[in-house]
Design a protein around this motif. Structure first.
Motif, mmCIF file in Angstrom:
data_model
loop_
_atom_site.group_PDB
_atom_site.id
_atom_site.type_symbol
_atom_site.label_atom_id
_atom_site.label_comp_id
_atom_site.label_asym_id
_atom_site.label_seq_id
_atom_site.Cartn_x
_atom_site.Cartn_y
_atom_site.Cartn_z
ATOM 1 N N LEU A 178 0.830 -1.205 0.000
ATOM 2 C CA LEU A 178 0.000 0.000 0.000
ATOM 3 C C LEU A 178 0.867 1.259 0.000
ATOM 4 O O LEU A 178 0.432 2.327 -0.434
ATOM 5 N N ASP A 190 3.066 1.826 -1.982
ATOM 6 C CA ASP A 190 3.298 2.172 -3.386
ATOM 7 C C ASP A 190 2.124 2.941 -3.983
ATOM 8 O O ASP A 190 2.208 3.397 -5.129
ATOM 9 N N ASP A 191 1.050 3.051 -3.230
ATOM 10 C CA ASP A 191 -0.140 3.765 -3.693
ATOM 11 C C ASP A 191 0.062 5.255 -3.444
ATOM 12 O O ASP A 191 0.009 5.721 -2.301
ATOM 13 N N ARG A 192 0.296 6.015 -4.483
ATOM 14 C CA ARG A 192 0.628 7.438 -4.321
ATOM 15 C C ARG A 192 -0.507 8.237 -3.694
ATOM 16 O O ARG A 192 -0.263 9.199 -2.967
ATOM 17 N N ARG A 193 -1.729 7.842 -3.985
ATOM 18 C CA ARG A 193 -2.854 8.569 -3.393
ATOM 19 C C ARG A 193 -2.872 8.376 -1.879
ATOM 20 O O ARG A 193 -3.012 9.346 -1.121
ATOM 21 N N TRP A 194 -2.710 7.128 -1.439
ATOM 22 C CA TRP A 194 -2.740 6.855 0.008
ATOM 23 C C TRP A 194 -1.577 7.534 0.715
ATOM 24 O O TRP A 194 -1.754 8.127 1.782
ATOM 25 N N THR A 195 -0.392 7.469 0.156
ATOM 26 C CA THR A 195 0.767 8.091 0.810
ATOM 27 C C THR A 195 0.605 9.601 0.876
ATOM 28 O O THR A 195 0.979 10.219 1.878
ATOM 29 N N VAL A 204 -6.404 -2.714 -8.157
ATOM 30 C CA VAL A 204 -6.479 -1.947 -6.914
ATOM 31 C C VAL A 204 -7.736 -1.089 -6.827
ATOM 32 O O VAL A 204 -8.286 -0.876 -5.747
ATOM 33 N N ASP A 205 -8.223 -0.584 -7.961
ATOM 34 C CA ASP A 205 -9.380 0.314 -7.955
ATOM 35 C C ASP A 205 -10.664 -0.362 -8.407
ATOM 36 O O ASP A 205 -11.632 0.319 -8.749
ATOM 37 N N TRP A 248 -9.171 -0.249 -1.290
ATOM 38 C CA TRP A 248 -7.929 -0.773 -1.875
ATOM 39 C C TRP A 248 -8.114 -2.267 -2.050
ATOM 40 O O TRP A 248 -8.254 -2.992 -1.063
ATOM 41 N N TYR A 249 -8.187 -2.710 -3.309
ATOM 42 C CA TYR A 249 -8.525 -4.106 -3.594
ATOM 43 C C TYR A 249 -9.785 -4.534 -2.837
ATOM 44 O O TYR A 249 -9.896 -5.664 -2.362
ATOM 45 N N LYS A 282 -10.334 1.710 3.291
ATOM 46 C CA LYS A 282 -9.202 2.446 3.854
ATOM 47 C C LYS A 282 -9.653 3.539 4.826
ATOM 48 O O LYS A 282 -8.832 4.345 5.250
#
Length: 258
Positions: free
Chosen positions: A15, A17-22, A175-176, A247-248, A252
């Motif tokens: 997770l 690697d998920d730019r939106r979440w980070t 993922v989406d 996420w999958y 979140k």
């Protein structure tokens, strides 16, 4: 000023690697005053009696398997928090309720994965505390006892996942991909229950929430929420969602209170 509390859906190592979440996590921390220390309760550490992890910097605990090697090379050398540990012992210790220490235990991925995005310089002292039980009522009481730390600038974080059923995840869908109905329903029920400040319903979520046993075949990822709720029991009207989405197919949703 009293420091807010957080419940974060922390995710597996990928997770990060998920730019939106980070970016969302970075936004959450940027909106907070810099904490004096962080106390974190992760879904990935159950130990009774309640136990305090290392109070000096030790290697991370890579408590997962089957991932690419790069996930085992992550470093997060946050300072230990021995003074905070002393305060936690005083707040939680009572006759018949000992507090243990595990001086060799490093932060697990439920702790360091989100904290690395929130405080990437690893310059805020961190103390991880175990969950001695999964009983929501007892975890809520632990949170209540820890609440005075907020007046000292300590950021209390519960780290779990609002829905968590790895067997039902469809990685092939992407993922989406649209979330399954059980995840949507449980997420929405939890959001509405917290909005209504219905702590009793949340504590009894296994009987009250739709699809609860599918959303949480085992409840360790929802359990840290109750420490968060207890630590902010007098400020529940201020609860706001700071991260949402799926996420999958897993929710979140993350909250800030206070």
């Amino acid at each position: 000023m009293t420091t807010p509390v957080l419940y974060l859906s922390h995710g597996a190592p990928p997770l990060a690697d998920d730019r939106r979440w980070t970016a969302e996590l970075a936004g959450v921390s940027a909106a907070l005053e810099r904490p004096t220390a962080i106390l974190i309760v992760s879904a990935h550490w159950e130990a009774a009696p309640l136990t305090l992890a290392a109070t000096e910097t030790v290697p991370l605990l890579y408590d997962f398997g089957g991932f690419p090697e790069r996930y085992y090379q992550i470093k997060y050398a946050a300072p230990g928090a021995p003074q905070l540990a002393d305060q936690v012992r005083k707040l939680l210790h009572s006759p018949g309720t000992p507090v243990y220490d595990d001086p060799t235990r490093g932060l697990d991925h439920g702790a360091y994965v989100p904290l690395k995005e929130m405080y990437p310089d690893a310059d805020v002292p961190v103390l991880q505390v175990s969950m001695p039980t999964l009983d929501p009522t007892e975890l809520f009481r632990i949170g209540q006892k820890l609440a005075p730390l907020r007046d000292q600038g300590v950021l209390i974080v519960g780290s779990g996942f609002t829905t968590h059923n790895l067997r039902e995840m469809n990685f092939a869908a992407g993922v989406d991909a649209p979330a399954p109905s059980w995840s949507i329903e449980f997420d929405d029920w939890t959001r509405r229950a917290l909005q209504a400040q219905d702590v009793d319903a949340l504590i009894d979520f296994l009987r009250k929430a739709p699809a609860a046993t599918i959303a949480h075949p085992r409840t360790e990822h929802f359990a840290p929420l109750f420490v968060t709720l207890g630590a902010a029991a007098n400020q529940l009207p201020t609860a706001e969602t700071v991260i949402d989405g799926f996420w999958y197919g897993l929710s979140k949703r993350s909250w800030q209170i206070g």
